[in-house]
Structures are given as structure tokens and as C-alpha cells.
Design an enzyme around this catalytic site. Structure first.
Site, short mmCIF file in Angstrom:
data_model
loop_
_atom_site.label_atom_id
_atom_site.label_comp_id
_atom_site.label_asym_id
_atom_site.label_seq_id
_atom_site.Cartn_x
_atom_site.Cartn_y
_atom_site.Cartn_z
N LYS A 100 14.12 6.78 3.80
CA LYS A 100 15.03 5.87 4.47
C LYS A 100 16.16 6.60 5.19
O LYS A 100 16.78 6.05 6.09
CB LYS A 100 15.55 4.85 3.48
C1 LIG Z 1 11.70 1.81 0.51
C2 LIG Z 1 10.67 2.66 -0.10
C3 LIG Z 1 9.32 2.34 -0.01
C4 LIG Z 1 8.84 1.07 0.66
O1 LIG Z 1 9.06 1.11 2.05
P1 LIG Z 1 9.00 -0.25 2.90
O2 LIG Z 1 9.48 0.11 4.25
O3 LIG Z 1 9.90 -1.21 2.21
O4 LIG Z 1 7.58 -0.69 2.88
C5 LIG Z 1 8.40 3.21 -0.56
N1 LIG Z 1 8.80 4.34 -1.20
C6 LIG Z 1 10.10 4.67 -1.29
C7 LIG Z 1 10.46 5.92 -2.02
C8 LIG Z 1 11.08 3.85 -0.76
O5 LIG Z 1 12.35 4.19 -0.86
#
Ligand SMILES: *Cc1c(COP(=O)(O)O)cnc(C)c1O
Length: 453
Positions: free
Chosen positions: A111
Site C-alpha cells: 500500500k
Molecule cells: C491490503 C492488502 C491486501 C489486499 O489488497 P486489496 O487491494 O484490498 O485487494 C493483501 N495483502 C496485504 C499485505 C495487504 O495489505
């Protein structure tokens, strides 16, 4: 480039306005009015670029209201806090198996790719318009930490992050609650992530309150997040061996459908990615959707992969918009049915180039162990879900969404080794500063009222 809402009742917005408001006023999600097309000549030109330059070449087609002389350094600054020069290293584990590591940013999860950029976009917005901004988001773990680190100490901003108390990992909580920054509020709420998100949606629906506090959403519905995430698919595709490129399936550990949607949008822009696998944990609404056409809420069950403990996949609405022929009336009808009844059954669900897999919670430790034994690679519990049901005869690129160091207990239980990261070690000795709240719109409103900039 202008941005329209999936629900068709919002006038087109500029990039900066769409980013600033997050959720469209009609309750829909923003999408580009048209998708730019990348040609073979563009792709050849992109091949030698470094990550930040590639990101600039991509985003300049979208952020058309920001002068390029400002956009380029803003993007460059967004990728300076990553710990490896490749930013998103593509590693080969086997003949047909690649891992795209997306966890070398400041909070060790993918993210950061979007939220470092979003923090800088917000800061620019405040400067250019002489305004303040209050950022509000709900997190099941990593979003909140990444959002906070994108805005840490930025003038003119405050950030309020709701998370389910006791349901994020202790280190995820420390990344949010031990920053020491005066503009950061970690709000631990009673209830699940979906409860927090529902309360937040209601607050954003209150126009007067939203406008008065210049609230902006930071959850994965923000347009800038999806666009920033397209870039690493492009980066990886450019680095795959030529014979693998047209065959490789991108395997994406999925919760809110934001990450995998970004790859799919890039495909719609003419980059020939073969397809995507939606890899869920036991919270499997998307697996059920892509295998049966039934989109139906189930209970959220806490798992080893908490950032995927989600049942309402907010970004699905963007895919839905395209799959019903860009018809906002149909989107509104489907979303209204889903809201009223908790489900929607598609009679002819077109899953396009998506496949799906599901990993039970009991399977996660065993998969971590197998990956380590077979490839000498340590995968975090989210990434491990992607390794379920790998096709032996077809190349796969598994997106590694978090560092194993964020989940030391699960990793130790699986393989007897505790991965560490120097950035996390310093957090362990800092005091936790969190605010406990009930997950009701009234309680959250009152807190923002008291602390907004
Ligand atoms: C947020 C997250 C996900 C899921 O991603 P999405 O965009 O919500 O599908 C998977 N793995 C990790 C480590 C995350 O932080």
C-alpha cells in the site's frame, strides 16, 4: 482527462478534485472518462526507465491538471523512502514462478506504493489551494499504517484511521499508534473492519459534515491509489523474459479488489497482460463471485492474513461498471440490491481474464513451510495465499504484498524462524497512543469534530 462516477450522477471531475474527494458525491467510485491506450512503441520506450520515471510516464496521462514540472518531482519524492533501488524487485523462484516484491516501502506492505504518492498529492493540494484537509480511512491493518506514513507531519493535514481493536497484528498497530506525530489519530473501534467501513461511508454521505471538515477518503476507493498501483504491473511486465510475458498469470492476494483491479485496468489500456488470479483467504466473497457468479456477504472471520479479512470488496464496483457495459443505471440497480439484501446473483457473470483461488486459514502455515522448503523463500501469510493451487505448466507472477517481518508469530509457528526488519524493531519500544471508540457514526463524528485541522 476527466473522471466520472460509476453511478453516473456526479458531474465529471478533474484528477485533483477526484483525488481530493475520494468517494464520488453520488456514492459511486471515480473512473477515467476514457482509458488511454499504450502502444507497443510506448512500451518499448518505457523498458529502460527507472521506477519513478516509469510512474511519471504513466501518471502524466491521468494527472493532466498538474503541470508536468510539478508532477515529476512529486512522483520522484514518493519513491525515495523505499529501501531497495529497484523499488519493486521481480524475483524468479522457479522456471515458471516469479515473485513481485511490493513490500520495500516505509510500512513494509504494497500500500505504500499508492499512499506515499497520495500523501504528496494531498500536501500539494493544501499548498495550491491554501486549504486544510482531514483524511479519514478505515483499515484492516496495512492501509492505515501506509496512509499515516504518507501524511506523517505534513502541514495542513490531519489523519484519522479507524481499525478493528484487537484484530490487526501488534506490529501493524504499532505502525499506526507509535508515530509520535501530532497530526495522526489511531482510532481503535469495537467491531469488525466492515463495521468501521460502514460507519465511515455514512459519515462521507453527510455532505454538510464532509464539506465543513474538508474530509477526504484514504481507503482503497481513492482513484489515485488504483492508478499508482497500475505502475508496478507495467514494471513487472517489462521485466519478464519475453517468452513469459504473454503467458504469465498475475496472482494477487486480494481483499478489497483494489490491487488486482489495477492490473486489470492496465490490461484494458492495451498492455498485454494475460490474466489475473484473485487469491482470497477464508473470507472468500470474491472467490465465490468468480467461481459461481454469486456476490453475497458472509461473516468476516479473522485470519492469519488480516489485511484480506474483508467481505465487501469496495473496488469491485469499478469492475462492475465495465462489465455491465459502462451503464451507471445498471450499477446503481445492482449496488442497491446488494445493499438491501446482502447479495446479488449474476445470471451471466463475465469473469473476463480472472480466475480465483481460496486458501483456508489452516492451510496458510503449511504453504509458508512448503515455499520455504522448495524455494528457500519466506512469504508472509497474505502472499502465501497466492501460492495456493499454482499452475505447474504456466508461468505465474505472485505479488508479494507484505514483508514476512510484519507477521513474526505466524512465520515462527510455520518455519521456526522469526523474520525481523530494522524499521519494526524501533517501534517495539515506543509507547502506543490509540483512542478507543465505538464504531458508530456519532462517536466518530464527535471525535473528528474535536480534533480536525
Ligand atoms: C491490503 C492488502 C491486501 C489486499 O489488497 P486489496 O487491494 O484490498 O485487494 C493483501 N495483502 C496485504 C499485505 C495487504 O495489505
Amino acid at each position: 482527462m476527466r473522471y466520472i462516477s460509476t453511478r453516473g450522477q456526479t458531474p465529471p471531475h478533474s484528477f485533483s478534485d477526484a483525488v481530493a474527494v475520494g468517494l464520488a458525491p453520488d456514492g459511486g467510485l471515480f473512473l477515467p472518462e476514457t482509458l488511454p491506450q499504450f502502444t507497443a512503441a510506448d512500451l518499448a520506450r518505457f523498458a529502460p526507465l527507472g521506477y519513478a520515471d516509469l510512474c511519471f510516464e504513466f501518471l502524466r496521462r491521468f494527472a493532466t491538471d498538474i503541470p508536468e514540472a510539478e508532477l515529476r518531482p512529486l512522483i520522484a519524492a514518493s519513491y525515495t523512502r523505499f529501501s531497495v533501488p529497484e523499488i519493486a524487485p521481480l524475483k524468479q523462484l522457479g522456471e515458471n514462478l516469479f515473485v513481485l516484491e511490493l513490500f520495500h516501502g516505509p510500512t513494509l506492505a504494497f500500500k505504500d506504493f499508492a499512499l506515499q504518492l497520495l500523501g504528496n498529492l494531498y500536501e500539494r493540494q493544501c499548498r495550491v489551494r491554501s486549504e486544510k484537509i482531514n483524511v479519514l480511512g478505515a483499515t484492516s491493518g496495512d492501509t492505515g499504517a501506509a496512509a499515516i506514513h504518507g501524511l506523517l507531519g505534513k502541514p495542513g493535514t490531519a489523519i484519522f484511521i479507524l481499525y478493528p481493536d484487537g484484530r490487526v497484528s501488534p506490529l501493524q498497530e504499532r505502525q499506526m499508534a507509535c508515530t509520535g506525530a501530532a497530526n495522526v489519530y489511531a482510532l481503535a473501534v469495537d467491531g469488525s473492519f466492515d463495521d468501521a467501513q460502514a460507519a465511515l461511508k455514512e459519515i462521507f454521505g453527510d455532505q454538510e459534515f464532509r464539506i465543513r471538515h474538508r474530509l477526504s477518503a484514504v481507503n482503497s476507493i481513492n482513484l489515485a491509489r488504483v492508478l499508482a498501483q497500475c505502475v508496478y504491473y507495467l514494471w513487472a511486465w517489462l521485466r519478464l523474459p519475453a517468452h513469459v510475458r504473454s503467458e504469465a498469470e498475475f496472482v494477487v492476494p486480494t481483499g478489497n479488489f483494489g490491487n488486482v483491479l489495477a492490473g486489470w485496468l492496465l490490461q484494458k489500456m492495451g498492455v498485454p497482460l494475460r490474466g489475473f488470479r484473485v487469491a482470497t483467504n477464508q473470507n472468500d466473497i470474491l472467490h465465490r463471485l468468480f467461481t459461481t457468479g454469486d456476490y453475497r456477504l458472509g461473516p468476516v472471520r479473522p485470519s492469519h492474513a488480516p489485511s484480506m479479512d474483508i467481505q465487501v470488496a469496495s473496488n469491485f464496483e469499478r469492475f462492475l461498471y465495465y462489465s455491465v457495459g459502462s451503464d451507471p443505471d445498471k450499477v446503481r440497480e445492482i449496488m442497491a440490491t446488494f445493499k438491501a439484501t446482502g447479495g446479488y446473483t449474476f445470471t451471466h457473470f463475465n469473469r473476463d481474464t480472472f480466475t480465483a483461488s481460496r486458501c483456508t486459514d489452516a492451510e496458510i502455515p503449511g504453504i509458508i513451510k512448503t515455499i520455504q522448503a522448495r524455494y528457500g523463500y519466506v512469504a508472509d501469510p497474505h502472499t502465501a495465499c497466492g501460492f495456493k493451487d499454482l499452475a505447474p505448466d504456466r508461468p505465474s507472477v505472485v505479488l508479494a504484498t507484505a514483508s514476512p517481518a510484519k507477521f513474526p508469530d505466524t512465520i515462527r509457528a510455520a518455519i521456526g524462524i522469526e523474520p525481523t526488519d530494522p524499521g519494526l524493531e524501533v517501534l517495539k519500544v515506543r509507547p502506543i497512543v490509540k483512542n478507543k471508540l465505538v464504531a458508530t457514526p456519532a462517536a466518530i463524528r464527535a471525535f473528528i469534530e474535536a480534533h480536525a485541522v
